[in-house]
Design an enzyme around this catalytic site. Structure first.
Site, short mmCIF file in Angstrom:
data_model
loop_
_atom_site.label_atom_id
_atom_site.label_comp_id
_atom_site.label_asym_id
_atom_site.label_seq_id
_atom_site.Cartn_x
_atom_site.Cartn_y
_atom_site.Cartn_z
N GLU A 1 0.78 -1.36 0.01
CA GLU A 1 0.06 -0.07 -0.11
C GLU A 1 0.96 1.26 0.23
O GLU A 1 0.51 2.19 -0.80
CB GLU A 1 -0.96 -0.06 1.23
N TYR B 1 -15.08 26.47 -1.98
CA TYR B 1 -14.84 24.84 -2.09
C TYR B 1 -13.56 24.35 -3.09
O TYR B 1 -13.48 23.30 -2.79
CB TYR B 1 -16.44 24.15 -2.45
N GLU C 1 -8.18 6.57 9.31
CA GLU C 1 -8.81 7.42 10.80
C GLU C 1 -7.83 8.56 10.89
O GLU C 1 -8.43 9.83 11.20
CB GLU C 1 -8.80 6.59 12.08
N LYS D 1 -11.97 4.25 1.02
CA LYS D 1 -10.75 3.46 0.44
C LYS D 1 -11.25 2.45 -0.33
O LYS D 1 -11.48 1.14 0.14
CB LYS D 1 -10.04 3.01 1.87
#
Length: 131
Positions: A30, A62, A82, A107
């Site tokens: 990863e 934005y 997290e 994810k």
């Protein structure tokens, strides 16, 4: 919450599907290969000043929020989504004129051994509470 009337609901800016490749995760591949992350952000604010002046300087852009999200997702790796979600929320609170923010990090290619559609975490942060 915020500068409106007591009990008044905040005004919201919602960004969905802000995407970037990041190298977050606990597994070596990863970190090495990277993978897509998708972020949704709900910015809690009070649009009274912006509506009264019709000036973007009175609200959170934005476009700038989306660019900042991409910078963080594609930036320094972390092990946990997290941690990434909290990092994003804290950055938005620190850098933009919002009262609170809700960040969801998806994810979609997480290394899960069974079929799944998505995995995500959501955090909510507001001024005066850990900002």
């Amino acid at each position: 919450m915020g500068s409106g009337s007591p009990g008044r609901r905040p005004d919201l800016i919602t960004l969905t599907g802000v995407s970037a490749v990041g190298h977050h995760g606990v597994l070596d591949f990863e970190r090495r290969d990277g993978q897509p992350f998708v972020v949704d952000a709900v910015l809690h604010s009070d649009f009274s000043a912006a509506a009264g002046t019709d000036d973007i300087g009175s609200t959170a852009s934005y476009a700038e929020v989306a660019e900042r999200i991409v910078e963080i997702v594609s930036g320094e790796p972390v092990d946990l989504i997290e941690t990434l979600a909290v990092r994003l929320a804290e950055s938005v609170l620190a850098e933009f004129p919002v009262e609170a923010v809700e960040i969801t990090v998806h994810k979609p290619k997480a290394p899960i051994a069974v079929p799944f559609g998505d995995v995500s975490v959501t955090v909510f942060r507001e001024r005066g509470r850990g900002d």
